[in-house]
Enzyme design. Structure first.
Site, PDB file in Angstrom:
ATOM      1  N   ARG A 159       0.975  -1.141  -0.123  1.00  0.00           N
ATOM      2  CA  ARG A 159      -0.080  -0.003   0.133  1.00  0.00           C
ATOM      3  C   ARG A 159       0.983   1.280   0.016  1.00  0.00           C
ATOM      4  NH1 ARG A 159      -5.749  -0.579   1.610  1.00  0.00           N
ATOM      5  NH2 ARG A 159      -6.018  -2.714   0.732  1.00  0.00           N
ATOM      6  N   ARG A 190      -3.398   6.359   1.099  1.00  0.00           N
ATOM      7  CA  ARG A 190      -4.157   7.520   1.643  1.00  0.00           C
ATOM      8  C   ARG A 190      -3.111   8.295   2.725  1.00  0.00           C
ATOM      9  NH1 ARG A 190      -8.954   4.231   3.448  1.00  0.00           N
ATOM     10  NH2 ARG A 190      -7.424   2.430   3.352  1.00  0.00           N
ATOM     11  N   ARG A 217      -6.659  11.792  -5.862  1.00  0.00           N
ATOM     12  CA  ARG A 217      -7.725  11.190  -5.969  1.00  0.00           C
ATOM     13  C   ARG A 217      -9.119  12.287  -5.942  1.00  0.00           C
ATOM     14  NH1 ARG A 217      -9.461   8.009  -0.441  1.00  0.00           N
ATOM     15  NH2 ARG A 217      -9.416  10.335   0.217  1.00  0.00           N
ATOM     16  N   ASP A 274      -6.578  -2.585  -7.506  1.00  0.00           N
ATOM     17  CA  ASP A 274      -7.272  -3.180  -6.424  1.00  0.00           C
ATOM     18  C   ASP A 274      -7.517  -4.701  -6.567  1.00  0.00           C
ATOM     19  OD1 ASP A 274      -8.310  -2.186  -3.623  1.00  0.00           O
ATOM     20  OD2 ASP A 274      -9.785  -3.619  -4.204  1.00  0.00           O
ATOM     21  N   TYR A 291     -15.209 -11.387  -0.459  1.00  0.00           N
ATOM     22  CA  TYR A 291     -15.677 -10.415  -0.645  1.00  0.00           C
ATOM     23  C   TYR A 291     -16.933 -10.471  -1.639  1.00  0.00           C
ATOM     24  CZ  TYR A 291     -11.920  -7.669   1.251  1.00  0.00           C
ATOM     25  OH  TYR A 291     -10.971  -6.929   1.834  1.00  0.00           O
TER      26      TYR A 291
END
Ligand code: 1CP
Length: 355
Positions: free
Chosen positions: A27, A31, A40, A78, A155
């Site tokens: 990652r 963020r 973003r 992703d 998921y």
């Protein structure tokens, strides 16, 4: 294709000699970086970053521009692009994580799922890979990735993130044939998706089995590892005259390292719960190791981060076959200066372990 200027990441995965231990962070584009949050906002949302190759390339390169110590780039995308391409309708609720418009509950739902074509249905990912490769211009190797079938299935069946995987595990025990059909379709999809990324320019690939550690020992073998093995055996292992190393990362897989090391991959990703020196004793001659600092160490002071890096390097010991990383993704709350202190410490403290 331009020659690689820094190939220590690929060399360490193949246990070839290196000058210092290579490092990257799961990652690493994300963020915690203000420049990522600005991109973003410009793109509109997270999926628009993934689906536009220029934006995906921009955010992939941001951590490399900020931290010259990074020895690899990872495709910005992703794992959930696959269920989206299978027709589940991925979306992100702000602050809520991923969600799907359609969930998979019955055998009939699974039978109806298409097997996506990487070029037709996930062409935006292939375009992102080739764009990033071009813009990297040989600076460092590019890692492609996918989720493992088990992790993707959680998921798809839960309809989003989950704490206990209740619906997926109910299917596992009550309706194993249905889950096996889903995992088999996912293994076929992941194989052609990763091969597509390799042909588009990915120089190593990682399979993220983020939730494999939630399974019992027996269920892990049957419902996660067996499908990762199948994928590994179908991957293109050499491209552009170089080996394309494969990394398997099962978070929580520390108890099963011997059997994961037999799956045919070149390297295993370790989370922070195992001692990397003991892991090396258990599997060292078969595979390289990647990891494994607890990502929460990055909340601590830079001197503490440096001490922890030194401890992990000493535990691994002398010689190649170690790619330094965190034991899971860097979190949004980390101070970017602490990430910099971590990366510098890896190169500065590791030279003594290489001839
Ligand atoms: O709000 C935002 O900007 C979105 C946050 C975000 C980011 C930056 C998501 C949503 N995905 C990503 C990028 C991402 N995801 C990468 C990029 C490359 C990198 O820099 O490493 C990668 C490799 C992933 C892989 C991924 N997505 C995994 C496997 C790795 C892991 O952390 O275990 C998983 C489980 C996901 C699902 C997902 N996507 C996004 C989130 C927040 C999540 C996790 C949700 C959950 O915990 O269930």
């Amino acid at each position: 294709m331009t020659a690689l200027k820094n190939d220590r990441f690929l060399r360490a995965l193949l246990k070839q000699p290196v000058d210092v231990t290579p490092v990257w962070m799961m990652r690493q584009a994300g963020r915690y970086l203000p420049e990522y949050r600005a991109s973003r906002a410009k793109a509109g949302d997270f999926m628009s970053l993934c689906m536009n190759p220029e934006f995906a390339c921009e955010v992939t390169l941001q951590p490399l521009d900020r931290y010259p110590q990074l020895d690899a780039a990872i495709l910005f995308s992703d794992i959930l692009t696959i269920p989206d391409a299978m027709g589940q309708g991925l979306y992100f609720e702000t602050g809520e994580g991923p969600r799907f418009k359609k969930v998979v509950s019955t055998l009939a739902d699974i039978e109806a799922l298409p097997i996506p074509d990487p070029h037709k249905d996930l062409g935006y990912v292939m375009d992102a890979v080739s764009t990033i490769r071009r813009e990297l211009n040989g600076r460092v190797p590019l890692i492609g990735f996918s989720g493992s079938p088990w992790t993707l299935a959680t998921y798809m069946v839960e309809g989003g993130s989950s704490k206990d995987y209740r619906k997926t595990k109910t299917m596992l025990y009550d309706n194993p044939q249905a889950l096996h059909l889903l995992l088999d379709k996912l293994a076929q999809t992941v194989t052609s998706y990763l091969n597509g990324q390799i042909m588009a320019g990915a120089q190593a690939v990682q399979i993220f089995d983020s939730w494999g550690g939630s399974l019992s020992a027996a269920a892990y073998q049957e419902f996660s590892l067996a499908y990762m093995k199948k994928i590994v055996s179908g991957l293109i292992r050499e491209h552009e005259g170089r080996k394309v190393p494969v990394i398997l990362f099962t978070k929580g897989g520390g108890l099963w390292l011997e059997s994961i090391a037999d799956a045919g991959a070149d390297a295993l990703g370790l989370d922070w719960t195992c001692d990397i020196g003991s892991a090396r004793d258990r599997v060292g001659s078969k595979v390289a190791l990647q990891g494994n600092m607890d990502p929460t160490v990055l909340y601590a002071k830079p001197e503490v981060i440096r001490t922890e890096v030194g401890r992990i390097l000493a535990s691994y010991g002398k010689g190649s076959g170690h790619v330094f990383n965190l034991g899971h993704g860097i979190t949004p709350e980390v101070n970017p200066e602490h990430a910099g202190a971590f990366l510098r410490a890896v190169h500065e403290l590791s030279a003594q372990y290489h001839e």
